[in-house]
Write an enzyme that holds these catalytic residues in place. Sequence first.
Site, PDB file in Angstrom:
ATOM      1  N   CYS A 159       6.341   4.302   5.865  1.00 55.71           N
ATOM      2  CA  CYS A 159       6.689   4.269   7.733  1.00 55.71           C
ATOM      3  C   CYS A 159       7.366   2.874   7.661  1.00 55.71           C
ATOM      4  O   CYS A 159       7.464   1.739   7.899  1.00 55.71           O
ATOM      5  CB  CYS A 159       5.470   3.504   8.650  1.00 55.71           C
ATOM      6  SG  CYS A 159       5.329   3.236  10.360  1.00 55.71           S
TER       7      CYS A 159
ATOM      8  N   ALA B  39      -5.623   5.796   2.099  1.00 55.74           N
ATOM      9  CA  ALA B  39      -5.830   6.751   2.207  1.00 55.74           C
ATOM     10  C   ALA B  39      -5.497   5.987   4.247  1.00 55.74           C
ATOM     11  O   ALA B  39      -5.888   6.376   5.290  1.00 55.74           O
ATOM     12  CB  ALA B  39      -6.911   7.264   2.592  1.00 55.74           C
TER      13      ALA B  39
END
Length: 449
Positions: free
Chosen positions: A380, A259
Amino acid sequence: MQPARRVAYDVLRAVSDADAYANLMLPSVIADAQLNPQDAALATELTYGTLRRRGTYDAIIAAAADRPASDIDPAVLDALRLATHQLLATRVASHAAVNESVNLVASLQGRGAASFANAVLRRISRETPGEWQDRIEADARSDDERLALRSAHPVWIIRALRRALAAEGRAEELEALLEADNLSPEVTLVALPGLAPTGEPRRPYAPTAFGSPGGDPHRIVSASGGAVRVQDEGSQLVALALADAAPIRDGERWLDLCAGPGGKTALLAAIAHEHGAVLEANEVVPARAGLVRNALEPVPGEVIVHEEDGRAFTAAHPGRFDRILVDAPCTGLGALRRRPEARWRKSPADVAELVPLQTELLSGAIDALVPGGIVAYVTCSPHLAETTGVVQEVLRTRTDAEEIDARAILADVSDSPIDLGDDGSGRVQLWPHRHGTDAMFLALIRKRS
């Protein structure tokens, strides 16, 4: 030394010496120096510009110094990099760039080093940027090395990006992507659903995304109590896609497995709160878990934040969650616009080290799903080993999981038509040059009932 240049130099030294992240360090250094807005903008441009083109500047410095950049004292080399950027890529007066840099070197390393720096910078100042580019490219051993010097990307990253684009049949977009990596990204904000209205100007795709209307975006964030915050549109889209992948039933359990620092967690938490779902989060690094808790403060209700290894956490909770976000640790090659130093800090060895972890996290997340549950695997990074390779490896070893069409779901989420490449898999790869987002990857996997 002019304050803005000194701030830039101090950040460059921290990046080189302590593996600092410029995007995290620069705002606090600017604040400590009490720079006015004009000087703060200059310090930001000098820092990011120098970091982006470091490889190219090192080649120019090596040619002017007649020695490899690696043989130059690191503190002197950072001063030369900063001065070279001012000489070749800004409107800073040449005499100011040279004199201030030489004085800085003298104060740090003495008169001998200052004399060396003076000679190198005066040689650089005598030729134009184009002449220097032609000179260093003439010594390149391949077309990829020439492109690396021109685009300020390491050769291995260029090749990885080319392969990822080629998987979509769009290898011809490589130079446009490299150029986009060297542009400063526009500030994008997220309005947490149910807690803040989406502002103007709207971004084209995510219904929660809008641009900063000018000035300091942190003032908008503070005024909203955190219900509005800075977040890339691509990050918003992948979280929204998981939420939209199937109708939300009251009482669903959701998990954000990796997270930190909490941006996607907060967005999912707001959506879960609106629809009667319950979100939990997990972050193995305690400091990042603290950031997750801070990010969640504006969202009503309690979100439990665990601090465990994601693999151990999923093993301990089989068949528990309806939706899981695996925003896996990755090389970050999709965010080179925001973290320009990463291109010089990462290596192919990092990919080899991360892929087994990514594979284990995704497989563990599938174990932790209820039958019919959905996991969003996100990175990413567009590197095929971290994206398609991980998904294919996990699906190859399991009979209880199937991929669903993330392209169709993301297109449905988007406020306007979105040009997504198609490799036949249904996975999504976003791109800076095509979408104005970070290069986020998304795959959606359902556990068979």
